[in-house]
Scaffold this active site. Structure first.
Site, short mmCIF file in Angstrom:
data_model
loop_
_atom_site.label_atom_id
_atom_site.label_comp_id
_atom_site.label_asym_id
_atom_site.label_seq_id
_atom_site.Cartn_x
_atom_site.Cartn_y
_atom_site.Cartn_z
N GLY A 11 0.84 -1.21 0.00
CA GLY A 11 0.00 0.00 0.00
C GLY A 11 0.86 1.25 0.00
NE ARG A 72 -1.30 -5.04 -1.00
CZ ARG A 72 -1.87 -3.88 -0.65
NH1 ARG A 72 -2.73 -3.28 -1.43
NH2 ARG A 72 -1.57 -3.32 0.52
CG ASP A 103 2.49 -5.98 8.12
OD1 ASP A 103 1.97 -5.79 6.99
OD2 ASP A 103 1.85 -6.02 9.17
CB THR A 126 1.10 1.25 6.51
OG1 THR A 126 -0.31 1.21 6.78
CG2 THR A 126 1.81 0.84 7.78
CG ASP A 128 -3.56 1.07 8.01
OD1 ASP A 128 -4.45 1.91 7.81
OD2 ASP A 128 -3.26 0.20 7.17
CG ASP A 130 -1.08 -1.78 10.84
OD1 ASP A 130 -0.14 -1.39 10.14
OD2 ASP A 130 -2.02 -2.47 10.39
NE ARG A 172 -2.99 -3.24 7.65
CZ ARG A 172 -1.85 -3.84 7.34
NH1 ARG A 172 -1.83 -4.80 6.44
NH2 ARG A 172 -0.73 -3.49 7.92
P1 ADP Z 1 2.16 -4.29 2.62
O1 ADP Z 1 3.62 -4.37 2.38
O2 ADP Z 1 1.63 -2.89 2.48
O3 ADP Z 1 1.77 -4.98 3.91
P2 ADP Z 1 1.23 -6.63 1.10
O4 ADP Z 1 0.95 -7.45 2.30
O5 ADP Z 1 0.26 -6.69 -0.01
O6 ADP Z 1 1.41 -5.08 1.44
O7 ADP Z 1 2.66 -7.08 0.55
C1 ADP Z 1 3.24 -6.42 -0.56
C2 ADP Z 1 3.97 -7.43 -1.41
O8 ADP Z 1 5.02 -8.04 -0.64
C3 ADP Z 1 3.13 -8.59 -1.89
O9 ADP Z 1 2.37 -8.28 -3.03
C4 ADP Z 1 4.21 -9.61 -2.22
O10 ADP Z 1 4.83 -9.28 -3.45
C5 ADP Z 1 5.20 -9.38 -1.08
N1 ADP Z 1 4.90 -10.31 0.01
C6 ADP Z 1 4.00 -10.15 1.02
N2 ADP Z 1 3.97 -11.23 1.83
C7 ADP Z 1 4.87 -12.10 1.32
C8 ADP Z 1 5.31 -13.42 1.68
N3 ADP Z 1 4.82 -14.05 2.75
N4 ADP Z 1 6.24 -14.02 0.92
C9 ADP Z 1 6.76 -13.37 -0.15
N5 ADP Z 1 6.40 -12.14 -0.56
C10 ADP Z 1 5.47 -11.51 0.16
#
Ligand code: ADP
Length: 322
Positions: A11, A72, A103, A126, A128, A130, A172
């Site tokens: 995000g 993502r 995260d 973020t 949030d 969080d 969130r």
């Molecule tokens: P944020 O970083 O804002 O929490 P996401 O959870 O969507 O957003 O994670 C962003 C990107 O990070 C995902 O689209 C993916 O490419 C990568 N990612 C997230 N979780 C994992 C994971 N468990 N293993 C590998 N890549 C991950």
């Protein structure tokens, strides 16, 4: 450490550009080669990286979002994809990776590094607020000010027309945005996921005959269910004789020119990320702890997100709303 690569993932949040600018310019200052890619990990999967010059970040600090764009990337969850990315980065001589994101993005970075990829430092961003290990994430201050500006406008009309409003903010599964915007906006009630209130009890308070105010603002945190305020208003309409208007602030909170705080902390975190890689530190995020900027380990991927620990601000809002 000679070559660093920078990306923004997950995000987007206001303040990311300040951090991008600081990573690029701090790298240049230390005579490191700095590269970037567009669209988060997707740019690495597509082998689409490019060098950054200090002039490439001119005039970006005042904008929300991210000039590197974010996305993502589903493919990055696959070990096979990460292996290919690892080989690609090794061939390009990339020794360090700075990831500005949330995260999820740090989970991906931690895996890439543990599988033999470059040294990684994350910058938490973020709205949030969080992420575990840090008391501040980029974008939070801008978002709470955006929410506050909306609450102030709603207050004008609520007060003039004796109306009751429910304003839903993001966050969130955490209530940080809700309590800060609620206190600053003089909300009568604040509802957060950490300290849920029964709607029956809330209705009783609203119905209390001693209530002298003719208008009312209830701030509701989305609590992982965007649109939750519509469910709440349905119940309140059944339990109280009043008419309510609902305003879901939604993605307006994600954009806008970053505040001083987001620009300043973004600049400091970007600089710290580069200095940390130069000092051989890795597997960590830049973090605010007790008001000081430091490093913290990548958050435990199995731990839940950071949430409000005390109800102090909720109690205060109750006192001040009387
Ligand atoms: P944020 O970083 O804002 O929490 P996401 O959870 O969507 O957003 O994670 C962003 C990107 O990070 C995902 O689209 C993916 O490419 C990568 N990612 C997230 N979780 C994992 C994971 N468990 N293993 C590998 N890549 C991950």
């Amino acid at each position: 450490m000679k070559k660093i690569l920078l990306l923004t993932s997950g995000g987007d949040a206001p303040g990311m550009n300040a951090a991008i600018r600081a990573v690029v310019r701090s790298s240049h200052y230390h005579k490191l080669e700095i590269f970037a890619c567009h669209n988060g990990y997707q740019g690495l999967v597509d082998h689409d990286i490019f060098p950054m010059q200090p002039s490439d970040v001119t005039g970006c600090i005042q904008y929300g979002g991210t000039i590197l764009r974010s996305s993502r990337c589903r493919a990055f969850y696959e070990k096979e994809t990460r292996q290919k990315v690892k080989e690609f980065l090794a061939n390009k001589g990339i020794d360090g990776l700075v990831i500005i994101g949330g995260d999820g993005s740090f989970r991906g970075a931690a895996l890439l590094e543990s599988e033999g990829g470059p040294k990684c430092i994350g910058i938490p961003a973020t709205i949030d607020n969080d992420i575990r290990g840090t008391e501040y994430t980029l974008g939070f201050d801008t978002a709470r000010n955006t929410a506050l500006a909306a609450i102030d406008k709603i207050r004008d009309t609520a007060h003039s027309s004796n109306r009751y409003f429910i304003v839903e903010v993001m966050g969130r599964r955490a209530g940080f945005l809700a309590v800060d915007a609620g206190i600053a906006g003089g909300a009568e009630y604040i509802i957060t996921p950490e300290f849920p209130v029964s709607i029956e009890k809330l209705a009783k308070q609203i119905n209390a005959p001693k209530r002298e105010k003719k208008s009312l603002i209830i701030i509701v945190a989305e609590a992982g269910k965007p649109g939750i305020s519509l469910e709440i208003v349905k119940k309140l309409r059944d339990l109280t004789p009043f008419e309510y208007r609902v305003c879901v602030l939604g993605h307006t909170q994600r954009g806008g020119s970053p505040t001083v705080m987001d620009r300043e902390i973004g600049s400091r975190m970007g600089n710290l990320a580069v200095n940390s890689l130069l000092d051989g530190k890795t597997n960590a995020i830049t973090a605010m702890q007790k008001g000081r900027l430091t490093l913290a380990p990548f958050p435990d991927p199995d731990a839940p997100c950071r949430q409000l620990e005390t109800s102090d601000l909720l109690n205060l809002s109750e006192v001040l709303a009387t």
